[in-house]
Design a protein around this motif. Sequence first.
Motif, PDB file in Angstrom:
ATOM      1  N   THR A  49       0.905  -1.149  -0.090  1.00 53.14           N
ATOM      2  CA  THR A  49      -0.037   0.008  -0.080  1.00 53.14           C
ATOM      3  C   THR A  49       0.878   1.152  -0.120  1.00 53.14           C
ATOM      4  O   THR A  49       1.806   1.371   0.924  1.00 53.14           O
ATOM      5  CB  THR A  49      -0.966   0.013   1.397  1.00 53.14           C
ATOM      6  OG1 THR A  49      -1.663  -1.323   1.314  1.00 53.14           O
ATOM      7  CG2 THR A  49      -2.132   1.245   1.201  1.00 53.14           C
ATOM      8  N   ALA A  50       0.762   2.084  -0.993  1.00 57.52           N
ATOM      9  CA  ALA A  50       1.346   3.307  -0.859  1.00 57.52           C
ATOM     10  C   ALA A  50       0.722   4.659  -0.860  1.00 57.52           C
ATOM     11  O   ALA A  50      -0.517   4.585  -1.175  1.00 57.52           O
ATOM     12  CB  ALA A  50       2.112   3.391  -2.178  1.00 57.52           C
ATOM     13  N   THR A  51       0.905   5.591  -0.077  1.00 57.82           N
ATOM     14  CA  THR A  51       0.005   6.637   0.055  1.00 57.82           C
ATOM     15  C   THR A  51       1.092   7.869  -0.112  1.00 57.82           C
ATOM     16  O   THR A  51       2.048   7.910   0.120  1.00 57.82           O
ATOM     17  CB  THR A  51      -0.387   6.576   1.512  1.00 57.82           C
ATOM     18  OG1 THR A  51       0.631   6.701   2.452  1.00 57.82           O
ATOM     19  CG2 THR A  51      -1.552   5.487   1.835  1.00 57.82           C
ATOM     20  N   ALA A  52       0.332   9.028  -0.454  1.00 53.56           N
ATOM     21  CA  ALA A  52       1.089  10.293  -0.578  1.00 53.56           C
ATOM     22  C   ALA A  52       0.080  11.334  -0.185  1.00 53.56           C
ATOM     23  O   ALA A  52      -1.253  11.359  -0.503  1.00 53.56           O
ATOM     24  CB  ALA A  52       1.285  10.428  -1.747  1.00 53.56           C
ATOM     25  N   VAL A  53       0.236  12.455   0.416  1.00 50.97           N
ATOM     26  CA  VAL A  53      -0.328  13.511   0.901  1.00 50.97           C
ATOM     27  C   VAL A  53       0.248  14.924   0.309  1.00 50.97           C
ATOM     28  O   VAL A  53       1.539  14.934   0.518  1.00 50.97           O
ATOM     29  CB  VAL A  53      -0.613  13.621   2.396  1.00 50.97           C
ATOM     30  CG1 VAL A  53      -1.154  15.034   2.821  1.00 50.97           C
ATOM     31  CG2 VAL A  53      -1.182  12.618   3.043  1.00 50.97           C
ATOM     32  N   PHE A  54      -0.203  15.514  -0.449  1.00 50.51           N
ATOM     33  CA  PHE A  54       0.193  16.701  -1.198  1.00 50.51           C
ATOM     34  C   PHE A  54      -0.131  17.836  -0.427  1.00 50.51           C
ATOM     35  O   PHE A  54      -1.489  18.256  -0.479  1.00 50.51           O
ATOM     36  CB  PHE A  54      -0.199  16.529  -2.819  1.00 50.51           C
ATOM     37  CG  PHE A  54       0.137  15.334  -3.420  1.00 50.51           C
ATOM     38  CD1 PHE A  54       1.312  15.225  -3.604  1.00 50.51           C
ATOM     39  CD2 PHE A  54      -0.981  14.546  -3.781  1.00 50.51           C
ATOM     40  CE1 PHE A  54       1.721  13.819  -4.383  1.00 50.51           C
ATOM     41  CE2 PHE A  54      -0.434  13.410  -4.417  1.00 50.51           C
ATOM     42  CZ  PHE A  54       1.007  13.031  -4.936  1.00 50.51           C
ATOM     43  N   ASP A  55       0.417  18.723   0.157  1.00 48.85           N
ATOM     44  CA  ASP A  55       0.294  20.018   0.501  1.00 48.85           C
ATOM     45  C   ASP A  55       0.264  21.150  -0.673  1.00 48.85           C
ATOM     46  O   ASP A  55       1.521  21.331  -1.009  1.00 48.85           O
ATOM     47  CB  ASP A  55       1.072  20.393   1.777  1.00 48.85           C
ATOM     48  CG  ASP A  55       0.946  21.680   2.460  1.00 48.85           C
ATOM     49  OD1 ASP A  55      -0.358  22.147   1.968  1.00 48.85           O
ATOM     50  OD2 ASP A  55       1.481  22.043   3.443  1.00 48.85           O
ATOM     51  N   VAL A  56      -0.868  21.545  -0.888  1.00 48.25           N
ATOM     52  CA  VAL A  56      -0.742  22.549  -2.093  1.00 48.25           C
ATOM     53  C   VAL A  56      -1.285  23.998  -1.796  1.00 48.25           C
ATOM     54  O   VAL A  56      -2.079  23.918  -0.735  1.00 48.25           O
ATOM     55  CB  VAL A  56      -1.570  21.993  -3.234  1.00 48.25           C
ATOM     56  CG1 VAL A  56      -1.083  20.745  -3.804  1.00 48.25           C
ATOM     57  CG2 VAL A  56      -2.944  21.777  -2.959  1.00 48.25           C
ATOM     58  N   LEU A  57      -0.794  25.039  -2.287  1.00 47.22           N
ATOM     59  CA  LEU A  57      -1.215  26.454  -1.937  1.00 47.22           C
ATOM     60  C   LEU A  57      -1.901  26.787  -3.160  1.00 47.22           C
ATOM     61  O   LEU A  57      -1.518  26.555  -4.403  1.00 47.22           O
ATOM     62  CB  LEU A  57       0.081  27.374  -2.233  1.00 47.22           C
ATOM     63  CG  LEU A  57      -0.135  28.788  -1.943  1.00 47.22           C
ATOM     64  CD1 LEU A  57      -0.711  28.931  -0.474  1.00 47.22           C
ATOM     65  CD2 LEU A  57       1.206  29.439  -1.945  1.00 47.22           C
ATOM     66  N   LEU A  58      -3.287  27.441  -2.877  1.00 48.83           N
ATOM     67  CA  LEU A  58      -4.249  27.694  -4.052  1.00 48.83           C
ATOM     68  C   LEU A  58      -4.064  28.955  -4.337  1.00 48.83           C
ATOM     69  O   LEU A  58      -3.277  29.887  -3.513  1.00 48.83           O
ATOM     70  CB  LEU A  58      -5.455  27.582  -3.449  1.00 48.83           C
ATOM     71  CG  LEU A  58      -5.857  25.876  -2.969  1.00 48.83           C
ATOM     72  CD1 LEU A  58      -7.291  25.908  -2.558  1.00 48.83           C
ATOM     73  CD2 LEU A  58      -5.698  25.091  -4.141  1.00 48.83           C
ATOM     74  N   PRO A  59      -4.417  29.489  -5.589  1.00 43.73           N
ATOM     75  CA  PRO A  59      -4.094  30.913  -6.125  1.00 43.73           C
ATOM     76  C   PRO A  59      -4.774  31.892  -5.095  1.00 43.73           C
ATOM     77  O   PRO A  59      -5.781  31.645  -4.185  1.00 43.73           O
ATOM     78  CB  PRO A  59      -4.941  31.078  -7.585  1.00 43.73           C
ATOM     79  CG  PRO A  59      -5.053  29.525  -7.948  1.00 43.73           C
ATOM     80  CD  PRO A  59      -5.055  28.731  -6.618  1.00 43.73           C
ATOM     81  N   GLY A  60      -4.596  33.040  -5.109  1.00 47.12           N
ATOM     82  CA  GLY A  60      -5.069  34.188  -4.237  1.00 47.12           C
ATOM     83  C   GLY A  60      -6.395  34.476  -4.511  1.00 47.12           C
ATOM     84  O   GLY A  60      -7.182  34.799  -3.577  1.00 47.12           O
ATOM     85  N   ASP A  61      -7.097  34.201  -5.477  1.00 47.13           N
ATOM     86  CA  ASP A  61      -8.534  34.452  -5.810  1.00 47.13           C
ATOM     87  C   ASP A  61      -9.395  33.404  -4.912  1.00 47.13           C
ATOM     88  O   ASP A  61     -10.884  33.376  -5.454  1.00 47.13           O
ATOM     89  CB  ASP A  61      -8.841  34.382  -7.311  1.00 47.13           C
ATOM     90  CG  ASP A  61      -8.648  33.348  -8.202  1.00 47.13           C
ATOM     91  OD1 ASP A  61      -8.220  32.330  -7.725  1.00 47.13           O
ATOM     92  OD2 ASP A  61      -9.215  33.163  -9.227  1.00 47.13           O
ATOM     93  N   SER A  62      -8.823  32.227  -4.607  1.00 46.01           N
ATOM     94  CA  SER A  62      -9.678  31.372  -3.864  1.00 46.01           C
ATOM     95  C   SER A  62     -10.097  31.776  -2.508  1.00 46.01           C
ATOM     96  O   SER A  62      -9.452  31.235  -1.367  1.00 46.01           O
ATOM     97  CB  SER A  62      -8.963  29.747  -3.829  1.00 46.01           C
ATOM     98  OG  SER A  62      -7.846  29.913  -3.043  1.00 46.01           O
ATOM     99  N   ARG A  63     -10.748  32.709  -2.362  1.00 45.79           N
ATOM    100  CA  ARG A  63     -11.252  33.528  -0.791  1.00 45.79           C
ATOM    101  C   ARG A  63     -12.291  32.911  -0.228  1.00 45.79           C
ATOM    102  O   ARG A  63     -12.903  33.246   0.600  1.00 45.79           O
ATOM    103  CB  ARG A  63     -11.417  35.025  -1.191  1.00 45.79           C
ATOM    104  CG  ARG A  63     -10.023  35.777  -1.857  1.00 45.79           C
ATOM    105  CD  ARG A  63     -10.037  37.147  -1.623  1.00 45.79           C
ATOM    106  NE  ARG A  63      -9.309  37.800  -2.287  1.00 45.79           N
ATOM    107  CZ  ARG A  63      -7.943  37.908  -2.053  1.00 45.79           C
ATOM    108  NH1 ARG A  63      -7.347  37.495  -1.012  1.00 45.79           N
ATOM    109  NH2 ARG A  63      -7.360  38.746  -2.823  1.00 45.79           N
ATOM    110  N   SER A  64     -13.046  31.961  -0.939  1.00 46.72           N
ATOM    111  CA  SER A  64     -14.080  30.963  -0.368  1.00 46.72           C
ATOM    112  C   SER A  64     -13.737  29.634  -0.646  1.00 46.72           C
ATOM    113  O   SER A  64     -13.230  29.252  -1.356  1.00 46.72           O
ATOM    114  CB  SER A  64     -15.401  31.729  -1.099  1.00 46.72           C
ATOM    115  OG  SER A  64     -15.415  31.042  -2.224  1.00 46.72           O
ATOM    116  N   LEU A  65     -14.753  28.864   0.219  1.00 47.93           N
ATOM    117  CA  LEU A  65     -14.613  27.536   0.010  1.00 47.93           C
ATOM    118  C   LEU A  65     -15.026  27.097  -1.075  1.00 47.93           C
ATOM    119  O   LEU A  65     -14.608  25.936  -1.632  1.00 47.93           O
ATOM    120  CB  LEU A  65     -15.285  26.749   1.248  1.00 47.93           C
ATOM    121  CG  LEU A  65     -14.742  27.127   2.625  1.00 47.93           C
ATOM    122  CD1 LEU A  65     -15.730  26.284   3.553  1.00 47.93           C
ATOM    123  CD2 LEU A  65     -13.466  26.675   2.728  1.00 47.93           C
TER     124      LEU A  65
END
Length: 97
Positions: A3-19
């Motif tokens: 079993t292989a797992t990965a968790v990617f921590d990503v930064l979203l663009p500045g215009d993503s001001r809402s969920l």
Amino acid sequence: MYTATAVFDVLLPGDSRSLKAKRSYVRPVVAALRRFEVSAAEVGEQDLHGRALIGVAVVSAEAGHAGEVVDACERLVAGRPELELLSVRRRLHGDDD
């Protein structure tokens, strides 16, 4: 079985001001990852608008194949121009673990 797992921590663009805006960036990435026949989902930072943790998991008979699939997933996330990949946490579990 591996079993292989990965968790990617990503930064979203500045215009993503809402969920809602955040979902518009995360959903297509998760859908694209699933084409590699992995389980994929947003697994953390759900309340933050500018960040996301996207997790993938794959089960394989061979450790090498599991690693190759996770490598392909990492390339896909890193290649998305709208995201900035901050970090990746990977794990490989075998029958002996």
